[in-house]
Design a protein around this motif. Sequence first.
Motif, PDB file in Angstrom:
ATOM      1  N   LYS A   1     -52.385   6.847  97.706  1.00  0.00           N
ATOM      2  CA  LYS A   1     -52.813   6.730  99.010  1.00  0.00           C
ATOM      3  C   LYS A   1     -52.831   8.074  99.771  1.00  0.00           C
ATOM      4  CE  LYS A   1     -49.692   3.495  99.820  1.00  0.00           C
ATOM      5  NZ  LYS A   1     -48.907   2.596 100.546  1.00  0.00           N
TER       6      LYS A   1
ATOM      7  N   ALA B   1     -56.127   9.138 101.995  1.00  0.00           N
ATOM      8  CA  ALA B   1     -56.262   9.411 103.144  1.00  0.00           C
ATOM      9  C   ALA B   1     -56.553  11.049 103.550  1.00  0.00           C
ATOM     10  CB  ALA B   1     -54.586   9.311 103.771  1.00  0.00           C
TER      11      ALA B   1
ATOM     12  N   GLU C   1     -54.803  -3.240 100.239  1.00  0.00           N
ATOM     13  CA  GLU C   1     -54.622  -1.783 100.736  1.00  0.00           C
ATOM     14  C   GLU C   1     -55.617  -0.967 100.428  1.00  0.00           C
ATOM     15  OE1 GLU C   1     -50.834   0.984 102.088  1.00  0.00           O
ATOM     16  OE2 GLU C   1     -50.451  -0.545 100.330  1.00  0.00           O
TER      17      GLU C   1
ATOM     18  N   ARG D   1     -58.704  -1.756 102.133  1.00  0.00           N
ATOM     19  CA  ARG D   1     -58.782  -1.114 103.655  1.00  0.00           C
ATOM     20  C   ARG D   1     -58.703   0.334 103.584  1.00  0.00           C
ATOM     21  NH1 ARG D   1     -54.482  -5.327 103.670  1.00  0.00           N
ATOM     22  NH2 ARG D   1     -52.953  -3.510 103.538  1.00  0.00           N
ATOM     23  N   MET D   2     -58.365   0.935 102.573  1.00  0.00           N
ATOM     24  CA  MET D   2     -58.659   2.601 102.749  1.00  0.00           C
ATOM     25  C   MET D   2     -59.895   2.876 102.265  1.00  0.00           C
ATOM     26  SD  MET D   2     -54.770   3.811 101.620  1.00  0.00           S
ATOM     27  CE  MET D   2     -55.170   5.478 102.256  1.00  0.00           C
TER      28      MET D   2
END
Length: 406
Positions: free
Chosen positions: A126, A130, A168, A171-172
């Motif tokens: 993640k 990001a 998740e 969504r990223m």
Amino acid sequence: MSDFTHTWNSDTFLTYPVGPLGLISMRGTEELGDKVNRWLTKWRDNTEETLEEGDMHTTPGILRQDFLVRTTCPRFGNGEGKGMIKDSVRGYDMYILVDVGAYNCTYEMYGREIPMSPDDHFMDLKRILAAMGGKAKRVNVIMPMLYEGRQHRRASRESLDCAMMLQELVRMGVDNIITFDAHDPRVVNAIPESGFESVMPSYQIFKALLRKDKTLQIDKDHLMIVSPDEGALDRNIFYASVLGLEMGLFYKRRDYTHIVNGRNPIVAHEYLGNSVEGKDVFVADDIISSGESVIDLARELKKRKANRIFAAATFALFTNGIEAYNKAYEEGVIDRVISTNLTYRRPELKTAPWFIEADMSKYIAYIIATLNHNRSLSKLLNPYNRIHRLMDKYTQEQAEAGLRLV
């Protein structure tokens, strides 16, 4: 001759890709990532020779030295971390290779060396997503062992970790998620509008076995498929159907009044199916965790006078070590264990006389190259014809060896 000769040739990649191909190899996947990168570079170099000089400058990424994008996830002294990308990913079709089972990776926390858990690897993934900041044209995650894949359904008041993880990632900004032999592929229901593939390594595992053992007789009189439990039925039915063999099934009776190491302990194995007496037995499952159930199953088969036992698993974890398997091999209980290099393996496992490793790097490279050029994965995902060609070649080699002996 390549295993994919009938599907691929040098012209296959003469289409414009979605974007310049970038490969991120997360901590713990360096060896596998390097092999995948070498395959992709080799094919790129062969394709480059067939392109016109002008196309070499207009085809995105064609002149790059390799496809690896450098990243790092450093830690602060208290265990907190951050993700950093050292090369540009703007406009790239990115593929991130992550092994959540690579517990050999460690980090410093308050002066102590801490092994990375699946949670740590997922968090690092993640962090890298990001760090991209939405600059990549498309993001694809290749997670061979699905994070929390065994927590795929709710039996009582339980968390659905795998479903939450998939949502998740979407969504990223992740477009496609590629995994191998998901414990239950119905987890895709958590992200019905996104790309998700559960790839089976059936061909590569069986090919690795046939390369190592030249004495197998693949017919109903000498070889039988046995499913270790009802959860592994689909993968064993596939082997039985493709190879034209009979199949049996073990039913695990569990004690549902107790929980040991997160699971209800097995009380007994009940066998359903035809006799295994005098036959070699091939048993396939997704994960060998502690490995105790496989040894118990092999002993049950030996009680029923089975000949050799071949156990196959996509992921060979051996959480309790391999000593029990060394002993079982010496006693003639287990003959071979076949698994892949899709997750971290104990160093001593690679040198064990009973272990056979199936290298998946070339297959992953084909999947990446196919997706990068927006081509169908159907032929890659269905190994039926390749297994039959493999069997024909194996039978022919046995016949030729028999003639030489005569």
